[in-house]
Motif scaffolding. Structure first.
Motif, PDB file in Angstrom:
ATOM      1  N   ARG A 100     -38.977  -5.408 163.038  1.00 22.78           N
ATOM      2  CA  ARG A 100     -38.645  -6.828 162.966  1.00 22.78           C
ATOM      3  C   ARG A 100     -37.831  -7.175 161.721  1.00 22.78           C
ATOM      4  N   GLN A 101     -37.775  -6.253 160.766  1.00 22.42           N
ATOM      5  CA  GLN A 101     -37.052  -6.505 159.523  1.00 22.42           C
ATOM      6  C   GLN A 101     -35.593  -6.065 159.568  1.00 22.42           C
ATOM      7  N   LEU A 102     -35.238  -5.284 160.553  1.00 25.24           N
ATOM      8  CA  LEU A 102     -33.895  -4.720 160.602  1.00 25.24           C
ATOM      9  C   LEU A 102     -33.296  -4.947 161.977  1.00 25.24           C
ATOM     10  N   HIS A 103     -32.090  -5.484 161.998  1.00 23.39           N
ATOM     11  CA  HIS A 103     -31.409  -5.832 163.243  1.00 23.39           C
ATOM     12  C   HIS A 103     -29.960  -5.381 163.175  1.00 23.39           C
ATOM     13  N   VAL A 104     -29.397  -5.139 164.335  1.00 17.62           N
ATOM     14  CA  VAL A 104     -27.969  -4.878 164.447  1.00 17.62           C
ATOM     15  C   VAL A 104     -27.399  -5.904 165.406  1.00 17.62           C
ATOM     16  N   THR A 105     -26.331  -6.555 164.974  1.00 20.56           N
ATOM     17  CA  THR A 105     -25.570  -7.424 165.859  1.00 20.56           C
ATOM     18  C   THR A 105     -24.347  -6.639 166.289  1.00 20.56           C
ATOM     19  N   TYR A 106     -24.220  -6.439 167.589  1.00 16.58           N
ATOM     20  CA  TYR A 106     -23.072  -5.733 168.153  1.00 16.58           C
ATOM     21  C   TYR A 106     -22.009  -6.766 168.480  1.00 16.58           C
ATOM     22  N   PHE A 107     -20.767  -6.489 168.099  1.00 20.92           N
ATOM     23  CA  PHE A 107     -19.634  -7.368 168.369  1.00 20.92           C
ATOM     24  C   PHE A 107     -18.727  -6.737 169.416  1.00 20.92           C
ATOM     25  N   SER A 108     -18.041  -7.577 170.165  1.00 19.96           N
ATOM     26  CA  SER A 108     -17.110  -7.093 171.182  1.00 19.96           C
ATOM     27  C   SER A 108     -15.831  -6.529 170.573  1.00 19.96           C
ATOM     28  N   ALA A 109     -15.564  -6.845 169.325  1.00 25.83           N
ATOM     29  CA  ALA A 109     -14.366  -6.365 168.618  1.00 25.83           C
ATOM     30  C   ALA A 109     -14.695  -6.306 167.129  1.00 25.83           C
ATOM     31  N   PRO A 110     -13.833  -5.695 166.323  1.00 27.70           N
ATOM     32  CA  PRO A 110     -14.099  -5.663 164.885  1.00 27.70           C
ATOM     33  C   PRO A 110     -14.217  -7.067 164.293  1.00 27.70           C
ATOM     34  N   ALA A 111     -15.102  -7.199 163.337  1.00 28.83           N
ATOM     35  CA  ALA A 111     -15.295  -8.459 162.608  1.00 28.83           C
ATOM     36  C   ALA A 111     -15.125  -8.147 161.127  1.00 28.83           C
ATOM     37  N   GLY A 112     -13.997  -8.532 160.579  1.00 29.53           N
ATOM     38  CA  GLY A 112     -13.707  -8.236 159.180  1.00 29.53           C
ATOM     39  C   GLY A 112     -14.490  -9.114 158.224  1.00 29.53           C
ATOM     40  N   PRO A 113     -14.529  -8.722 156.958  1.00 31.80           N
ATOM     41  CA  PRO A 113     -15.302  -9.465 155.954  1.00 31.80           C
ATOM     42  C   PRO A 113     -14.825 -10.900 155.751  1.00 31.80           C
ATOM     43  N   GLU A 114     -13.558 -11.181 156.085  1.00 35.45           N
ATOM     44  CA  GLU A 114     -13.050 -12.543 155.922  1.00 35.45           C
ATOM     45  C   GLU A 114     -13.818 -13.553 156.769  1.00 35.45           C
ATOM     46  N   ARG A 115     -14.386 -13.110 157.884  1.00 39.19           N
ATOM     47  CA  ARG A 115     -15.175 -14.011 158.738  1.00 39.19           C
ATOM     48  C   ARG A 115     -16.416 -14.539 158.007  1.00 39.19           C
ATOM     49  N   PHE A 116     -16.922 -13.769 157.082  1.00 34.07           N
ATOM     50  CA  PHE A 116     -18.186 -14.096 156.424  1.00 34.07           C
ATOM     51  C   PHE A 116     -18.005 -14.398 154.936  1.00 34.07           C
ATOM     52  N   ALA A 117     -16.767 -14.634 154.517  1.00 33.52           N
ATOM     53  CA  ALA A 117     -16.448 -14.825 153.097  1.00 33.52           C
ATOM     54  C   ALA A 117     -17.150 -16.039 152.489  1.00 33.52           C
ATOM     55  N   GLU A 118     -17.424 -17.055 153.284  1.00 35.13           N
ATOM     56  CA  GLU A 118     -18.060 -18.267 152.752  1.00 35.13           C
ATOM     57  C   GLU A 118     -19.560 -18.088 152.491  1.00 35.13           C
ATOM     58  N   ILE A 119     -20.127 -17.011 152.961  1.00 33.61           N
ATOM     59  CA  ILE A 119     -21.564 -16.773 152.774  1.00 33.61           C
ATOM     60  C   ILE A 119     -21.782 -16.107 151.418  1.00 33.61           C
ATOM     61  N   ASP A 120     -22.603 -16.738 150.602  1.00 31.75           N
ATOM     62  CA  ASP A 120     -22.936 -16.191 149.283  1.00 31.75           C
ATOM     63  C   ASP A 120     -24.154 -15.280 149.431  1.00 31.75           C
ATOM     64  N   PRO A 121     -23.937 -13.965 149.367  1.00 30.75           N
ATOM     65  CA  PRO A 121     -25.067 -13.041 149.557  1.00 30.75           C
ATOM     66  C   PRO A 121     -26.221 -13.281 148.585  1.00 30.75           C
ATOM     67  N   ALA A 122     -25.919 -13.615 147.344  1.00 32.88           N
ATOM     68  CA  ALA A 122     -26.967 -13.820 146.341  1.00 32.88           C
ATOM     69  C   ALA A 122     -27.863 -15.004 146.695  1.00 32.88           C
ATOM     70  N   ALA A 123     -27.329 -15.981 147.384  1.00 35.26           N
ATOM     71  CA  ALA A 123     -28.100 -17.173 147.747  1.00 35.26           C
ATOM     72  C   ALA A 123     -29.151 -16.879 148.809  1.00 35.26           C
ATOM     73  N   HIS A 124     -29.044 -15.742 149.469  1.00 37.72           N
ATOM     74  CA  HIS A 124     -29.956 -15.416 150.567  1.00 37.72           C
ATOM     75  C   HIS A 124     -30.912 -14.263 150.253  1.00 37.72           C
ATOM     76  N   LEU A 125     -30.815 -13.708 149.052  1.00 44.47           N
ATOM     77  CA  LEU A 125     -31.693 -12.584 148.712  1.00 44.47           C
ATOM     78  C   LEU A 125     -33.153 -12.975 148.876  1.00 44.47           C
ATOM     79  N   PRO A 126     -34.025 -12.124 149.318  1.00 43.98           N
ATOM     80  CA  PRO A 126     -33.844 -10.682 149.503  1.00 43.98           C
ATOM     81  C   PRO A 126     -33.210 -10.289 150.838  1.00 43.98           C
TER      82      PRO A 126
END
Length: 182
Positions: A100-126
């Motif tokens: 339940r702690q680990l998931h994979v989201t499968y995409f129909s095509a590549p999803a580059g990092p620019e799609r998620f650039a607005e998400i601040d990883p530090a704000a969501h830790l852990p």
């Protein structure tokens, strides 16, 4: 002949878009696929064929489901080699985590990092995520249900133009196992 998994998005949840697995197996068999099996009720089907590629197989299955069941469903089809590579490339210590702690989201095509650039990883830790090849790995120590990071990642602007469907780690491992053949 190649072994494939078909991942159907959003079926048999919340009482809508009912698709009995026995009917899905019959549909796949009717399409001429061999070794048809399903796993759970949440939309994993397995089959073998020598015809087509992942995209054409997914599109054909989506059309067949709509024609037979009367509703549209998004489908991603991936072969065994890809599914094994996704599991092997996991950047998180899967063996030491609960499914339940680990998931994979499968995409129909590549999803580059620019799609998620607005998400601040530090704000969501852990909680954390990493992009892979046409997939995203998500570590959520308290599970997916209350994850703010999962909510942010799934916003339409991040997945626009893509089919995206997530599976927990137990299912990820089962996808590899059930497409291995033999």
């Amino acid at each position: 002949m190649t072994n494939y998994a078909a991942l159907l998005r959003g079926i048999n949840v919340g009482g809508s878009r009912k698709l009995p697995m026995a009917d899905l197996r019959a549909l796949l068999t009717g399409l001429g696929y061999d070794g048809v099996r399903t796993h759970l009720q949440s939309g994993q089907a397995f089959f073998t064929t020598g015809d087509g590629d992942e995209e054409s197989l997914a599109a054909g299955l989506a059309r067949a489901v709509e024609a037979h069941f009367g509703f549209r469903v998004d489908v991603i089809v991936r072969d065994h080699a890809y599914l094994r590579a996704v599991a092997e490339a996991c950047p998180f210590p899967a063996a030491g985590l609960e499914a339940r702690q680990l998931h994979v989201t499968y995409f129909s095509a590549p999803a580059g990092p620019e799609r998620f650039a607005e998400i601040d990883p530090a704000a969501h830790l852990p909680e954390e995520f990493r992009l892979g090849d046409r997939c995203l790995y998500l570590y959520v120590p308290d599970g997916l249900g209350r994850s703010k990071l999962a909510e942010a990642l799934s916003r339409p602007r991040n997945t626009k133009g893509l089919i995206a469907t997530s599976r927990n780690w137990n299912t990820v491992a089962k996808l590899v196992e059930l497409t291995a053949g033999g």
